[in-house]
Design a protein around this motif. Structure first.
Motif, PDB file in Angstrom:
ATOM      1  N   LEU A  90       0.838  -1.194   0.000  1.00 12.65           N
ATOM      2  CA  LEU A  90       0.000   0.000   0.000  1.00 12.65           C
ATOM      3  C   LEU A  90       0.879   1.252   0.000  1.00 12.65           C
ATOM      4  CD1 LEU A  90      -3.091   0.082   0.118  1.00 12.65           C
ATOM      5  CD2 LEU A  90      -2.893   0.744   2.522  1.00 12.65           C
ATOM      6  N   ILE A  93       2.919   1.787  -3.250  1.00 12.60           N
ATOM      7  CA  ILE A  93       2.128   2.322  -4.357  1.00 12.60           C
ATOM      8  C   ILE A  93       1.827   3.800  -4.132  1.00 12.60           C
ATOM      9  CG2 ILE A  93      -0.135   2.210  -5.472  1.00 12.60           C
ATOM     10  CD1 ILE A  93       0.001  -0.867  -4.876  1.00 12.60           C
ATOM     11  N   TYR A  97       3.442   6.527  -6.850  1.00 15.42           N
ATOM     12  CA  TYR A  97       2.613   7.204  -7.869  1.00 15.42           C
ATOM     13  C   TYR A  97       2.899   8.704  -7.931  1.00 15.42           C
ATOM     14  CZ  TYR A  97      -1.376   9.014 -10.396  1.00 15.42           C
ATOM     15  OH  TYR A  97      -2.167   9.697 -11.288  1.00 15.42           O
ATOM     16  N   TRP A 182      -7.032   9.126  -8.280  1.00 21.28           N
ATOM     17  CA  TRP A 182      -7.400   7.805  -7.745  1.00 21.28           C
ATOM     18  C   TRP A 182      -7.795   6.873  -8.878  1.00 21.28           C
ATOM     19  CZ3 TRP A 182      -6.011   6.479  -3.157  1.00 21.28           C
ATOM     20  CH2 TRP A 182      -5.906   7.438  -2.136  1.00 21.28           C
ATOM     21  N   THR A 183      -8.585   7.402  -9.790  1.00 19.65           N
ATOM     22  CA  THR A 183      -9.050   6.558 -10.893  1.00 19.65           C
ATOM     23  C   THR A 183      -7.889   6.183 -11.799  1.00 19.65           C
ATOM     24  OG1 THR A 183     -10.971   7.999 -10.821  1.00 19.65           O
ATOM     25  CG2 THR A 183     -10.887   6.370 -12.598  1.00 19.65           C
ATOM     26  N   LEU A 185      -4.758   5.956 -11.047  1.00 18.75           N
ATOM     27  CA  LEU A 185      -3.896   4.985 -10.364  1.00 18.75           C
ATOM     28  C   LEU A 185      -4.533   3.601 -10.362  1.00 18.75           C
ATOM     29  CD1 LEU A 185      -1.452   4.227  -8.625  1.00 18.75           C
ATOM     30  CD2 LEU A 185      -2.737   4.966  -6.616  1.00 18.75           C
ATOM     31  N   SER A 186      -5.822   3.568  -9.951  1.00 19.32           N
ATOM     32  CA  SER A 186      -6.403   2.244  -9.738  1.00 19.32           C
ATOM     33  C   SER A 186      -6.862   1.585 -11.030  1.00 19.32           C
ATOM     34  CB  SER A 186      -7.566   2.336  -8.752  1.00 19.32           C
ATOM     35  OG  SER A 186      -8.554   3.200  -9.289  1.00 19.32           O
ATOM     36  N   ARG A 187      -7.309   2.385 -12.009  1.00 21.98           N
ATOM     37  CA  ARG A 187      -7.867   1.772 -13.222  1.00 21.98           C
ATOM     38  C   ARG A 187      -6.848   1.669 -14.347  1.00 21.98           C
ATOM     39  NH1 ARG A 187     -13.645   3.037 -13.036  1.00 21.98           N
ATOM     40  NH2 ARG A 187     -13.802   2.003 -15.030  1.00 21.98           N
ATOM     41  N   TYR A 189      -2.863   2.732 -14.048  1.00 19.00           N
ATOM     42  CA  TYR A 189      -1.478   2.426 -13.683  1.00 19.00           C
ATOM     43  C   TYR A 189      -1.335   1.028 -13.085  1.00 19.00           C
ATOM     44  CZ  TYR A 189       0.768   6.867 -14.706  1.00 19.00           C
ATOM     45  OH  TYR A 189       1.304   7.943 -15.353  1.00 19.00           O
ATOM     46  N   LEU A 190      -2.162   0.720 -12.090  1.00 21.89           N
ATOM     47  CA  LEU A 190      -1.982  -0.561 -11.416  1.00 21.89           C
ATOM     48  C   LEU A 190      -2.197  -1.756 -12.348  1.00 21.89           C
ATOM     49  CD1 LEU A 190      -3.280   0.027  -7.791  1.00 21.89           C
ATOM     50  CD2 LEU A 190      -0.949   0.056  -8.691  1.00 21.89           C
TER      51      LEU A 190
END
Lengths: 296, 574
Positions: A90, A93, A97, A182-183, A185-187, A189-190
């Motif tokens: 956690l 990341i 970022y 947030w989007t 990163l989560s949708r 990059y990750l």
């Protein structure tokens, strides 16, 4: 394929032999430990076991799995890996970022980077580390094994470099379409960084599973030791001079403590989870390096 | 710009670190030199409800605290206690000893931490460095010196005199005050010694008697016999398996030590490789650089050349030599009393015919060989200057001597715990006591009593708990339980380890090491280098890679590289 020259063939042959020898060197000790763990204890004590069990039996495994300390430590290690992995990943990341962004996007980015980077080069040393953990009241709790290393800076650098190699345009176009950080990163990059993440998960798991020294120094009772710390206590070379004046009761424990088959069985059980995890993450591991290099 | 930003960071870190260290050092030197004010008078007696032993318990305790006090300590756990902890996790804080301390002395024990015995040193080093120390600090000799030098240790000369029970004082006398002497620095008692038997450390020769018998040989009387036996064990197929696969003398790479070392071999030449001896004029000189060592090395080189010693000894550690012993490749070695428990019992398990017996060391000439013995304490309980009731430490010490030794008038077997029953009753074990210390002649006493039972059929000795326990085991071994052989070879009536110790004792053979106090400054700094140099030189000489005269060069270097300083300091501190 082109016809290879004689020299090329020789090179390849030698290469294969060399690599095979390296692989054998790595696997030989593991097989030896496995063989000893399945052998009779007198045969092992006499050094008769090399690569195949002598007087095959399972008693050391039975003993190890009935040993309450071994089981307790095994659970502590599992807890440590579960908590440590979540916290480490956690924070890795969340640190990687923003730091992967341009200087213009994140004010003071380089200062943050240096702040983190310095901790790789300089450390306070054993005693300040110990005193800090003690003053924070973490002694003897599983958090003492996790929080001091909560931000693995080396991993952050790996991940932020991976993020930087992703085409900026993907993020920018998502931004134009109204996505927040947030989007993105989560949708975006990750999911794109799965190989890098898998590698880091592996590093982190292995690191937490194998760490023993902090357990020894920071835990106040052997009952709270993680598995590797416990293994270290049974594997350590005993100072034989202490037995000069040992009482008879202590001496009687000696033959039990020196049992090599039992030690080997415990080593093998302790190594098994990591051996089991490796094949599943290995493919990402390979791909992670290749993918990274191509994009770079 | 950014790069410069890192300097303040470094500076801050450095300053903070320094500050922490200084603070730690300051609090370490902080002295509470107030005369300890014994809150309980010696005249105070414990309540009658302490049980039937109330009178003697009162004497042991010399007063119970009316309102219980708390004393902190730490503990290195023995293998046995580690097993108990696994069965009953709180056993260290709640056991027969802690309950006894609270009931009889009014002392509650709190352990700041516990650690497996093997890692005690490392953990304690960290605790000392960060000055995170309990009231009662168990320390090894090096740590003891550190605690004295940094001013943590309290001078307990008077307290000990005042509070030590009669039985405790009797034990100190039995030890000839060697342990107290070790704990005394510049005339002040700075710690309480954990006594063990100094005489137990004497070297002896372990030989496979079945091999002697196969070859029609007698046990050695002289050093020449030892060489002859080594030769016969190498060349004459002592195990009668038709293969040339044995050698005479077991030796490990460290060259000295309690198993397969050479200490006893050197002693046969009147050389004391790790000891300090009187040079005749009252000065101490280091035994390891004297001419007898050279003669012994010359003989060893010859033995190596002839194959009496394992060609690969220079890479074999204890476990590897133990392997050779268990596999029946070695028939003789120099060792100590504990060898039957490890690894000789393994050899016996592997081959019940392996009949290892102990014999006294022998001499090269008509002067009897003397085994060197060291101090009787290897652990010291340091009383922290900050401790509020320092006399409590001595009360705890008295309490152990009252309850544990089977020769004590207040002996209570439950406190000692019964062999093999720790899994059923994990909280009864003498190793759970906060402070332990033993009757220095305990093992010899056991052996002598066991002898009375077997040789003179004296049943009365069985009244003693230790003796009964040992006799039972030896009887069981004789009835066919091979796993109990070690007890028999340790204290039994026939050529056991303690037959040898008894022989030395009766014939006044022990030679006391001239210096048994903590390492001096130069030893701490240079000892490791000097030992390394010795080990390399001796190994080379034995293996024939260097001539025996290399020893003279080694002696010169030893003196120059710190040996002379060490000698001076040892003579000043003795």
């Amino acid at each position: 394929m082109h016809h290879r020259t004689f020299g090329g063939k020789v090179f390849e042959g030698v290469n294969h032999l060399f690599l095979a020898a390296c692989a054998l060197l790595c696997i030989f000790p593991i097989i030896h430990v496995l063989a000893v763990s399945f052998s009779g204890s007198t045969a092992a004590a006499a050094g008769q076991v090399t690569l195949w069990p002598v007087e095959f039996n399972l008693s050391s495994y039975k003993y190890a799995l009935n040993n309450p300390q071994f089981l307790t430590s095994f659970l502590v290690s599992l807890e440590r890996v579960a908590l440590g992995l979540s916290v480490n990943m956690l924070l890795t990341i969340f640190a990687a970022y923003p730091l992967s962004k341009e200087r213009s996007d994140l004010y003071g980015r380089n200062a943050y980077s240096w702040y983190l980077f310095i901790t790789i080069i300089f450390s306070g040393g054993l005693i300040p580390w110990y005193m800090t953990v003690k003053q924070l009241g973490l002694m003897d709790s599983v958090w003492a094994l996790i929080l001091p290393g909560a931000v693995p800076v080396f991993n952050v650098i790996i991940l932020l470099n991976f993020f930087r190699q992703l085409p900026k345009e993907i993020g920018e176009s998502a931004f134009i379409d109204g996505a927040g950080h947030w989007t993105i990163l989560s949708r975006i990059y990750l999911p794109l960084s799965k190989p890098a993440l898998a590698t880091l998960v592996l590093f982190t798991c292995v690191g937490h599973w194998n760490a023993w020294f902090d357990g020894l120094i920071l835990m106040s009772s052997p009952h709270h030791y993680p598995l590797q710390t416990y293994l270290q206590t049974i594997m350590i070379n005993r100072d034989m001079s202490l037995f000069t004046t040992a009482s008879q009761e202590e001496l009687k424990m000696l033959s039990e403590v020196s049992d090599r088959t039992l030690k080997s069985a415990q080593i093998f059980i302790a190594a098994a989870p990591i051996l089991a995890v490796y094949p599943f993450l290995q493919k990402y591991f390979m791909k992670g390096i290749v993918v990274g290099s191509v994009k770079g | 710009m950014e790069k410069k930003a890192s300097y303040p960071q470094i500076l801050t870190t450095a300053v903070l670190t320094a500050a922490i260290l200084v603070l730690a050092a300051c609090s370490g030197n902080h002295t509470t030199n107030k005369e300890s004010n014994p809150s309980s008078q010696a005249s105070q007696t414990s309540n009658d409800n302490t049980g039937d032993a109330a009178d003697s318990t009162a004497e042991i305790a010399k007063g119970k605290y009316d309102s219980p006090i708390t004393v902190t300590s730490v503990m290195g756990l023995s293998d046995q206690v580690q097993k108990s902890v696994a069965i009953k996790p709180d056993v260290v804080n709640d056991n027969i000893w802690t309950r006894g301390y609270e009931k009889d002395l009014g002392i509650k024990i709190k352990y700041l931490w516990t650690v497996p015995g093997a890692q005690m040193e490392q953990k304690m080093n960290v605790a000392i460095s960060s000055n995170d120390l309990p009231d009662i600090i168990p320390a090894n000799p090096r740590q003891f010196k550190m605690l004295v030098d940094t001013g943590v240790a309290m001078d307990i000369t008077q307290l000990f005199d005042q509070y030590a029970s009669d039985f405790t004082k009797k034990m100190m006398e039995a030890d000839k005050n060697i342990g107290l002497n070790q704990a005394t620095v510049e005339g002040k008692l700075m710690g309480i010694p954990q006594l063990n038997g100094a005489i137990d450390a004497a070297s002896m020769i372990w030989i496979r008697a079945d091999w002697l018998k196969n070859l029609g040989l007698e046990p050695p009387k002289t050093m020449d016999d030892v060489i002859k036996i080594a030769e016969a064990f190498t060349k004459n197929d002592p195990d009668r398996n038709g293969a040339n696969d044995t050698y005479g003398l077991g030796l490990l790479k460290d060259l000295t030590g309690g198993f397969a070392g050479l200490d006893g071999f050197f002693e046969g030449y009147h050389g004391y490789v790790n000891g300090w001896i009187d040079d005749g004029s009252g000065n101490l000189v280091f035994g390891g650089i004297q001419p007898p060592i050279k003669s012994a090395l010359a003989k060893l080189a010859e033995m190596y050349k002839n194959g009496y010693i394992d060609k690969e000894f220079s890479v074999k550690d204890t476990a590897k030599v133990a392997e050779s012993v268990t596999a029946g490749k070695v028939g003789m070695l120099y060792g100590q009393h504990w060898n039957p428990f490890y690894p000789l019992q393994d050899a016996k398990n592997k081959d019940p015919k392996a009949d290892w017996q102990a014999f006294p060391i022998v001499s090269i000439d008509s002067v009897p060989a003397k085994p060197m013995i060291n101090g009787s304490a290897a652990t010291f309980y340091v009383v922290n200057k900050k401790m509020k009731n320092p006399e409590a430490a001595i009360k705890l010490y008295n309490y152990f001597y009252a309850k544990d030794p089977a020769i004590s008038p207040d002996f209570a077997p439950a406190y000692h715990g019964k062999n093999g029953e720790q899994e059923k009753i994990p909280d009864q074990n003498y190793q759970l006591a906060t402070m332990t210390s033993f009757y220095p002649q305990q093992n010899l006493f056991i052996h002598q009593s066991v002898n009375k039972y077997f040789n003179e059929k004296d049943q009365s000795v069985l009244e003693n708990y230790w003796v009964k326990d040992n006799v039972e085991q030896i009887e069981n071994y004789k009835a066919g339980d091979n796993k109990l052989w070690s007890g028999y070879a340790w204290a039994g009536p026939d050529n056991s380890a303690f037959n040898v110790i008894e022989f030395y004792d009766k014939n006044d053979r022990f030679l006391q090491n001239g210096y048994i106090k903590a390492d001096t400054e130069s030893t701490t700094q240079k000892g490791a280098t000097l030992n390394q140099m010795r080990s390399e030189t001796f190994t080379k000489i034995i293996m024939g890679a260097a001539p025996v005269d290399e020893f003279d060069a080694y002696v010169t270097k030893w003196k120059k590289l710190g040996g002379d300083d060490i000698t001076r300091e040892v003579n000043a501190a003795k």
